[in-house]
Design an enzyme around this catalytic site. Structure first.
Site, PDB file in Angstrom:
ATOM      1  N   GLU A 143       0.867  -1.450   0.030  1.00  0.00           N
ATOM      2  CA  GLU A 143       0.134   0.184   0.188  1.00  0.00           C
ATOM      3  C   GLU A 143       0.904   1.382   0.041  1.00  0.00           C
ATOM      4  OE1 GLU A 143      -0.691  -2.595   2.084  1.00  0.00           O
ATOM      5  OE2 GLU A 143      -2.450  -3.338   1.438  1.00  0.00           O
ATOM      6  N   HIS A 173     -11.308  -5.334   7.927  1.00  0.00           N
ATOM      7  CA  HIS A 173     -12.241  -5.298   6.547  1.00  0.00           C
ATOM      8  C   HIS A 173     -13.345  -4.671   6.831  1.00  0.00           C
ATOM      9  CE1 HIS A 173      -9.752  -9.062   6.106  1.00  0.00           C
ATOM     10  NE2 HIS A 173      -9.696  -8.860   4.749  1.00  0.00           N
TER      11      HIS A 173
END
Length: 326
Positions: free
Chosen positions: A60, A129
């Site tokens: 990321e 999540h």
């Protein structure tokens, strides 16, 4: 107009932007060959090729760092994080560079990039999540923080974000991705960033929310109208940085009461900021204390407790009744 899900509407916005401007590029893990974890980038690699739809490693920090370099050299990158909870590895790039270039260079360089992130609960996933940490980005100077609530405003706001001269963090409520369809115009349209919408007119109480929580908020307003003859006005923030103080305050001055709803943790959350602004600008118009209905100050629970964690229509209506009864 076509009836689209939010996923299809976001795909349409990316397609619109890629077709309109050759400087627009997409990058992220699995967005090309695999078309993204939620298929938001479906078919775009086939249409625009691997130089504009770029598969990246699972890194990321490198994705956002690469996007910064692209933006400084004149491209308009749109980076995808698979889930917002995995974007913390890139946070140092966002905080140390993305948010600061305009100020650091005294306006000589902007960073016109978008970081798209699916966020929030409601799909029976776990922890990273499902969490909702928009307050972190809204608190960071130099960033715009956009959160759509439906297919049409998702497409219009993503297009506006891509063509904004400054960086935008774009949170996508994945609970809404495929939960309903909405008419979306065939022609591209944009909505102004930083402008809230009154999506339901009312006179008795103001309900302020955004993202996935707009659906239960609308349901609660229907329940209040049918069972209590209460006229609830609903403000959809759409952008939490900048925050449209004028629209919020105008509504509360009219109704005299307010409930703020979001799924992120309560402590230092967006609700606290909304309440503070109402108090600063409309204190003498209030007829009752303002309520916040939020997620809890805990890690997001496993799915057996997910429904208990998230605000729902019954809890929103109950909070509104308590404010009305004060």
């Amino acid at each position: 107009m076509a009836q689209l899900t939010m996923v299809a509407a976001l795909n349409k916005a990316l397609d619109d932007a890629l077709r309109a401007d050759e400087s627009v590029v997409l990058l992220g893990q699995d967005i090309g060959v695999d078309e993204g974890v939620f298929r938001v980038t479906a078919d775009l690699l086939k249409r625009y090729g691997e130089k504009r739809v770029i598969d990246t490693p699972l890194a990321e920090g490198a994705i956002v760092g690469g996007a910064i370099g692209m933006a400084l050299y004149g491209l308009k990158p749109v980076a995808e994080m698979q889930f917002s909870g995995f974007a913390y590895q890139a946070y140092h790039q966002v905080e140390q560079h993305v948010s600061r270039f305009r100020n650091r260079t005294r306006g000589r360089f902007g960073v016109p990039l978008v970081v798209r992130m699916p966020y929030g609960g409601g799909i029976r996933a776990v922890e990273h999540h499902s969490e909702s940490r928009e307050a972190i980005y809204a608190h960071t100077p130099g960033l715009k923080m956009v959160i759509p609530s439906g297919p049409r405003n998702a497409r219009a706001l993503l297009l506006a974000s891509i063509f904004d001269p400054d960086p935008v963090i774009f949170f996508e409520p994945k609970q809404v991705y495929r939960s309903f369809r909405e008419e979306v115009p065939d022609e591209p349209e944009q909505m102004p960033i930083g402008k809230a919408q009154v999506v339901r007119e009312g006179t008795d109480i103001t309900l302020v929310s955004y993202g996935a929580m707009m659906r239960p908020t609308l349901e609660a307003a229907e329940d209040l109208a049918e069972q209590d003859r209460v006229s609830a006005e609903i403000v959809d923030l759409l952008s939490v940085a900048p925050l449209d103080t004028e629209t919020i305050v105008h509504s509360v001055r009219k109704t005299g009461r307010a409930v703020v709803i979001h799924e992120g943790p309560r402590r230092c959350g967006i609700g606290a900021e909304v309440v503070a602004r109402i108090v600063e600008k409309a204190l003498l118009h209030l007829e009752a204390p303002i309520r916040r209905l939020t997620g809890y100050d805990t890690q997001f629970p496993y799915f057996a407790r997910e429904r208990a964690f998230l605000p729902n229509a019954d809890r929103i209506a109950h909070a509104a009744r308590e404010v009305l009864a004060f």
